[in-house]
Design a protein around this motif. Structure first.
Motif, short mmCIF file in Angstrom:
data_model
loop_
_atom_site.label_atom_id
_atom_site.label_comp_id
_atom_site.label_asym_id
_atom_site.label_seq_id
_atom_site.Cartn_x
_atom_site.Cartn_y
_atom_site.Cartn_z
N THR A 55 0.82 -1.21 0.00
CA THR A 55 0.00 0.00 0.00
C THR A 55 0.86 1.26 0.00
O THR A 55 0.35 2.35 -0.23
N THR A 56 2.16 1.13 0.30
CA THR A 56 3.06 2.29 0.31
C THR A 56 4.19 2.09 -0.68
O THR A 56 4.45 0.96 -1.13
N ILE A 57 4.90 3.17 -0.99
CA ILE A 57 6.05 3.08 -1.89
C ILE A 57 7.11 2.15 -1.32
O ILE A 57 7.69 1.33 -2.05
N ASP A 58 7.37 2.22 -0.01
CA ASP A 58 8.37 1.34 0.60
C ASP A 58 7.97 -0.13 0.48
O ASP A 58 8.81 -0.99 0.17
N GLU A 59 6.68 -0.42 0.70
CA GLU A 59 6.22 -1.81 0.57
C GLU A 59 6.32 -2.29 -0.88
O GLU A 59 6.65 -3.45 -1.14
N TRP A 60 6.04 -1.39 -1.80
CA TRP A 60 6.21 -1.72 -3.22
C TRP A 60 7.66 -2.06 -3.52
O TRP A 60 7.95 -3.05 -4.19
N GLU A 61 8.57 -1.25 -3.02
CA GLU A 61 9.99 -1.48 -3.31
C GLU A 61 10.45 -2.82 -2.72
O GLU A 61 11.14 -3.60 -3.40
N ASN A 62 10.04 -3.10 -1.50
CA ASN A 62 10.40 -4.39 -0.88
C ASN A 62 9.84 -5.56 -1.69
O ASN A 62 10.52 -6.57 -1.89
N MET A 63 8.60 -5.42 -2.15
CA MET A 63 7.98 -6.48 -2.93
C MET A 63 8.72 -6.68 -4.26
O MET A 63 9.01 -7.82 -4.66
N LEU A 64 9.03 -5.59 -4.95
CA LEU A 64 9.69 -5.71 -6.24
C LEU A 64 11.08 -6.32 -6.11
O LEU A 64 11.51 -7.12 -6.96
N ILE A 65 11.80 -5.99 -5.05
CA ILE A 65 13.12 -6.60 -4.81
C ILE A 65 12.97 -8.10 -4.58
O ILE A 65 13.74 -8.91 -5.11
N ALA A 66 11.94 -8.48 -3.81
CA ALA A 66 11.69 -9.90 -3.57
C ALA A 66 11.34 -10.63 -4.88
O ALA A 66 11.81 -11.75 -5.12
N PHE A 93 8.14 16.69 -8.17
CA PHE A 93 8.27 15.81 -9.33
C PHE A 93 9.67 15.18 -9.36
O PHE A 93 9.84 14.06 -9.86
N LYS A 94 10.65 15.88 -8.82
CA LYS A 94 12.02 15.35 -8.75
C LYS A 94 12.06 14.09 -7.88
O LYS A 94 12.81 13.14 -8.17
N GLU A 95 11.25 14.07 -6.81
CA GLU A 95 11.21 12.90 -5.94
C GLU A 95 10.64 11.68 -6.68
O GLU A 95 11.13 10.56 -6.53
N TYR A 96 9.62 11.92 -7.48
CA TYR A 96 9.04 10.84 -8.29
C TYR A 96 10.07 10.31 -9.29
O TYR A 96 10.24 9.09 -9.42
N LEU A 97 10.77 11.20 -9.97
CA LEU A 97 11.78 10.78 -10.95
C LEU A 97 12.92 10.03 -10.27
O LEU A 97 13.46 9.06 -10.83
N THR A 98 13.28 10.47 -9.08
CA THR A 98 14.34 9.79 -8.32
C THR A 98 13.94 8.35 -8.02
O THR A 98 14.75 7.41 -8.16
N LEU A 99 12.68 8.16 -7.62
CA LEU A 99 12.17 6.81 -7.35
C LEU A 99 12.23 5.95 -8.60
O LEU A 99 12.74 4.82 -8.58
N MET A 100 11.71 6.47 -9.71
CA MET A 100 11.64 5.67 -10.93
C MET A 100 13.04 5.35 -11.46
O MET A 100 13.29 4.26 -11.98
N ASN A 101 13.96 6.29 -11.33
CA ASN A 101 15.35 6.04 -11.74
C ASN A 101 15.98 4.94 -10.88
O ASN A 101 16.67 4.05 -11.39
N ARG A 102 15.72 5.01 -9.56
CA ARG A 102 16.27 3.98 -8.66
C ARG A 102 15.74 2.60 -9.03
O ARG A 102 16.49 1.63 -9.10
N TRP A 103 14.43 2.52 -9.31
CA TRP A 103 13.84 1.23 -9.67
C TRP A 103 14.36 0.74 -11.01
O TRP A 103 14.60 -0.45 -11.20
N TYR A 104 14.55 1.66 -11.94
CA TYR A 104 15.07 1.27 -13.26
C TYR A 104 16.49 0.72 -13.13
O TYR A 104 16.82 -0.34 -13.66
N GLU A 105 17.34 1.46 -12.42
CA GLU A 105 18.74 1.05 -12.26
C GLU A 105 18.85 -0.28 -11.52
O GLU A 105 19.77 -1.07 -11.78
N ALA A 106 17.90 -0.54 -10.62
CA ALA A 106 17.94 -1.77 -9.82
C ALA A 106 17.29 -2.96 -10.53
O ALA A 106 17.23 -4.06 -9.97
N GLY A 107 16.77 -2.73 -11.74
CA GLY A 107 16.12 -3.82 -12.47
C GLY A 107 14.76 -4.19 -11.93
O GLY A 107 14.28 -5.31 -12.11
N LEU A 108 14.10 -3.22 -11.27
CA LEU A 108 12.77 -3.49 -10.72
C LEU A 108 11.66 -3.19 -11.73
O LEU A 108 10.52 -3.62 -11.55
N ILE A 109 11.97 -2.43 -12.76
CA ILE A 109 11.02 -2.22 -13.86
C ILE A 109 11.69 -2.64 -15.16
O ILE A 109 12.92 -2.72 -15.25
#
Length: 542
Positions: A203-214, A270-286
């Motif tokens: 339900t949160t961005i942090d939970e999403w990130e944990n799930m995607l890493i798993a 909007f910079k915070e959103y882009l930072t998130l998406m860049n982190r997920w992209y670089e980590a292979g989560l998307i």
């Protein structure tokens, strides 16, 4: 923002399952209510309906799986028997850009069919009326379209939505009736993967990130390979419902906050959103190939157990995946769960949702100045708002696509368990439009029938929730304002999306965000914001 082009909107623009999957949508099922149906047209002297007419409209994407022309659709074949009107349907090539190009060409040359079904709200309807391309419909509706006319008298808020800045009604619209019907698109996750890895519904961005890493690291598909795509991101996600942007209190385009109009991609957060998406992209989560991936590839990967989460349509994505997987393997553990648009803090709601927020999505059937018999065409277009038309366009042909059971219409097995293995939306597309093409008003009970699964229904209820509907702007620019916005946003959007993708993929460092903001300023974003502010202030006064 969320946008209906399809039922279950959409429009947007999806593709047919395995030949590709398309948009899901809404239909209806109680005997029509007073809201859905109004007084039938009184007898009039002279011909009630036209003998023939031409009708330009995008071919319903679900129907396109099996037919080449909308005239082959059950509802329209039946309507020809009822009205005696021979309709020549003209369809642009598939794809939103091809439709837009053909629309623009017809408007430029003035070679117009009698009726054009399009998103007129976004295409300067007042100017089209002034330029002699389409007709003002206020008086035609009052005199020749009693079903719609009565509906607008009963629903002044709806009439306000349908009326332009200059007082013109310009289309016969497709209409929804309640909150759940506005929901067309949302986020969903492989529930069997969550269960296997003992993860909660995020339900949160942090939970999403944990799930995607798993999903990336713990082999939830069980094939011993690190081949999972945790989240299948597409560039179109950004404008369909911006699934992660709402966590930062932003919307994808223009919106208002405490009476002040803003533009999401121009805001500091909007910079915070882009930072998130860049982190997920670089980590292979998307998906690393998100710019080149198409819906066919997505659907294939989903059904081959490679995708953990995605945003897609309620019926032709979520529902069609479940149906197709069950047909492939009745013993499969494949399951999906609709999840909320995530927030930053537990218990908060994001400001985005899968709801279109409006009884009307902006598209409709306009009568052009080429029509020699606009009064008769108005009567024909009005048929869908009456009792019989309501049943026809929501359920199709009695005895074929539906039967009456205990006084209520029910879809037959031809729709729900198609012998040719068509998905529900593909089968339904043979009888009526599944992509929010009116003109008619749908009904919530039919929506429930063809979004039949409990998981689908639950997902749509989850997607309907959001923090604050009031942020969404009414779209009532006048012709001059629309022309100026179109001029500004053409170059600005091109630059904006180019930079968004570069920021996400790391081709530009986020240290250049301030430079990006300054470029938007040079491209006149503040003038565009001011225009929308003027429109919003005017709307409030009206």
């Amino acid at each position: 923002m969320s946008h209906w082009n399809h039922k279950g909107k959409m429009t947007a623009l999806s593709v047919i399952l395995l030949g590709s999957l398309t948009v899901g949508c809404n239909k209806s099922a109680d005997p029509p209510t007073a809201d859905a149906n109004t007084t039938p047209a009184p007898a009039r002297e002279g011909p009630k309906y036209p003998a023939a007419m031409s009708y330009w409209v995008t071919l319903d994407t679900e129907a396109a799986f099996s037919i080449k022309n909308q005239g082959e659709m059950g509802a329209y074949k039946q309507l020809e028997k009822i009205t005696g009107t021979k309709v020549t349907f003209e369809h642009p090539p598939a794809g939103a850009q091809a439709a837009k190009d053909q629309f623009n060409l017809m408007m430029a040359t003035g070679k117009l069919p009698d009726v054009m079904y399009y998103s007129w709200k976004a295409n300067a309807p007042d100017k089209a009326i002034k330029d002699g391309k389409i007709l003002r419909l206020n008086e035609l509706i009052d005199k020749y379209a009693p079903n719609l006319s009565n509906m607008l008298k009963e629903k002044p808020d709806l009439k306000k939505q349908l009326t332009s800045a200059e007082g013109n009604i310009y289309v016969f619209p497709f209409l929804a009736t309640d909150d759940v019907q506005y929901v067309s698109h949302g986020l969903f996750v492989r529930k069997d993967w969550l269960d296997k890895l003992k993860l909660p519904v995020p339900t949160t961005i942090d939970e999403w990130e944990n799930m995607l890493i798993a999903f990336r690291d713990q082999d939830p598909n069980g094939n011993g390979k690190k081949d999972e795509i945790p989240y299948f991101y597409r560039e179109t996600d950004y404008e369909t419902d911006s699934p992660f942007l709402g966590a930062y209190g932003l919307l994808a385009s223009f919106y208002q906050e405490n009476g002040v109009v803003k533009f999401g991609p121009y805001e500091p957060k909007f910079k915070e959103y882009l930072t998130l998406m860049n982190r997920w992209y670089e980590a292979g989560l998307i998906d690393k190939d998100y710019l080149t991936s198409d819906t066919k590839l997505r659907d294939s990967k989903m059904l081959n157990d490679l995708i953990g989460a995605q945003g897609n349509w309620a019926a032709s994505g979520f529902g069609a995946y479940l149906q197709s997987k069950k047909e492939q393997d009745p013993h499969s553990t494949f399951s999906l769960v609709g999840v909320p648009f995530p927030s930053l803090k537990k218990g908060e709601l994001a400001v985005t949702s899968g709801s279109s927020k409006s009884q009307w999505g902006g598209a409709g059937a306009a009568i052009t100045t080429s029509a020699k018999n606009p009064e008769e065409i108005a009567a024909w277009l009005d048929y869908g708002y009456g009792k019989e038309g309501h049943m026809l366009f929501n359920f199709g042909v009695e005895g074929e696509s539906y039967t009456m059971v205990n006084g209520k219409p029910q879809y037959t097995d031809l729709i729900m368990k198609n012998p040719k293995k068509l998905t529900i939306t593909q089968a339904l597309g043979l009888y009526n439009t599944v992509t929010y093409q009116g003109p008619y008003q749908n009904n919530a009970e039919a929506e429930k029938q063809w979004h039949a699964g409990d998981a689908q229904q639950a997902a749509m209820m989850v997607w309907a929730k959001e923090a604050d509907r009031s942020k969404y702007l009414p779209q009532n620019l006048n012709a001059e304002e629309q022309a100026r916005i179109a001029s500004i946003m053409a170059d600005l959007r091109t630059y904006m999306f180019e930079m968004i993708n570069k920021f996400i993929m790391g081709q530009e460092k986020l240290t250049k965000f301030d430079e990006y903001i300054q470029t938007l300023k040079k491209l006149k974003i503040e003038e565009a914001i001011k225009i929308y502010q003027t429109q919003y202030d005017r709307y409030l006064k009206s």
